[in-house]
Enzyme design. Sequence first.
Site, short mmCIF file in Angstrom:
data_model
loop_
_atom_site.label_atom_id
_atom_site.label_comp_id
_atom_site.label_asym_id
_atom_site.label_seq_id
_atom_site.Cartn_x
_atom_site.Cartn_y
_atom_site.Cartn_z
N ASP A 1 58.36 49.80 100.29
CA ASP A 1 58.71 49.33 98.94
C ASP A 1 59.78 48.24 98.95
OD1 ASP A 1 57.06 51.05 97.58
OD2 ASP A 1 58.58 52.61 97.33
N SER B 1 65.30 52.13 98.54
CA SER B 1 64.70 50.86 98.94
C SER B 1 65.41 49.69 98.25
CB SER B 1 63.21 50.83 98.56
OG SER B 1 62.51 51.83 99.26
N LYS C 1 62.12 50.81 90.36
CA LYS C 1 60.75 50.44 89.96
C LYS C 1 60.01 51.68 89.47
CE LYS C 1 58.42 52.47 93.56
NZ LYS C 1 57.82 53.74 93.37
O1 C5P Z 1 57.54 53.12 104.04
P1 C5P Z 1 58.27 54.29 103.48
O2 C5P Z 1 59.43 54.70 104.33
O3 C5P Z 1 58.62 54.14 102.05
O4 C5P Z 1 57.22 55.50 103.54
C1 C5P Z 1 57.61 56.84 103.44
C2 C5P Z 1 56.44 57.71 103.86
O5 C5P Z 1 55.39 57.64 102.89
C3 C5P Z 1 55.79 57.32 105.16
O6 C5P Z 1 56.43 57.92 106.24
C4 C5P Z 1 54.37 57.85 104.99
O7 C5P Z 1 54.32 59.23 105.25
C5 C5P Z 1 54.12 57.66 103.50
N1 C5P Z 1 53.43 56.39 103.20
C6 C5P Z 1 52.08 56.25 103.51
N2 C5P Z 1 51.45 55.07 103.24
C7 C5P Z 1 52.11 54.04 102.66
C8 C5P Z 1 53.48 54.18 102.30
C9 C5P Z 1 54.10 55.38 102.58
O8 C5P Z 1 51.45 57.17 104.05
N3 C5P Z 1 51.46 52.92 102.41
#
Ligand code: C5P
Length: 313
Positions: free
Chosen positions: A141, A108, A11
């Site tokens: 994601d 993801s 994406k």
């Molecule tokens: O959810 P994901 O593992 O993709 O997120 C990776 C990191 O990105 C999280 O640990 C966080 O630090 C940051 N993040 C965030 N807010 C979100 C998505 C991601 O702070 N909505």
Amino acid sequence: MQSYSLLAPGKINLYLEIIGDRPDGFHELVMILQSIELADRIDIKASGTQKITIYCDHPQVPLDETNLAYKAALLMCEVFPDVYANYGGIDLRITKNLPVAAGLAGGSADAAAVLVGVNLMWNLGLTQLELQELAAKLGSDIPFCLNGGTVIATGRGEKLDEIGCLDNLWVVLAKSKTTGVSTPWAYQTYRQQYSDSYITDPDGFRHRRDRVSTGALVQAIAAKDSSKIGGLLYNDLEKVVLPNYPQVEQLKTEFSSIETLGTMMSGSGPTVFALFETKEQADEVAKQVKISIGDPDVEFWVTKLASNGIQVI
Ligand code: C5P
């Protein structure tokens, strides 16, 4: 029991606005996410052992429990222990076509494909909604990667509303092979620098979400107005990534200096993308920027926007 092969498209973020902090430590976001045709391939089959095994020949892809695809398989084993005991372990072969740690949701997408593949292989009959709930446990994601298309994503990024279909446009992706940006670092740095401007009340969150969903970019997407779309691309994380990663800033400057519909960093980077009406224009600009950057470390991909998420092939 059959084996399955799946395509896991990446994406880009057409829009990424950070609006505040959440009680779970994540950020409250308003994003417009867009699938691309460039995709990994996941082959999944029962292993006959009580193990999850990943095969992948890409040097940057971990083969252990830190891989999101592994975590997705493990989650299915934990949620359906009887089925797991009955069918045995899972072999995953990942053919990596998406750049790794690039802001394109490659990991993801692989995890989303594993959820779809295990659901089929184990005849679980989970609905798309049930798969999305499992996906949200693994990463922000991953619910989007299941469905794909052109979507407004809010909350952590897991609440999705389809807004149209943009699969007529072409995209050039550019990324330095040796540059990786940590997503937690990008969000944390943003928080350090910009949390003064965060919205703190739920009404404010709602107002911001409504402003984007009725705003100019969503209207341009609905009208398929390519040049307007290109001019309205936005990503808050550029404010922290570009000053800290000169290679990313250089790519952005190069794309901005030539004719594109628009250019932006995707997600937390470091991939920079540019949009085009035709494949010929995209190929030509990829060639031009490659020459003007003159750095063999920078890789380019030409792909098309896509309207689908995970596909069984
Ligand atoms: O959810 P994901 O593992 O993709 O997120 C990776 C990191 O990105 C999280 O640990 C966080 O630090 C940051 N993040 C965030 N807010 C979100 C998505 C991601 O702070 N909505």
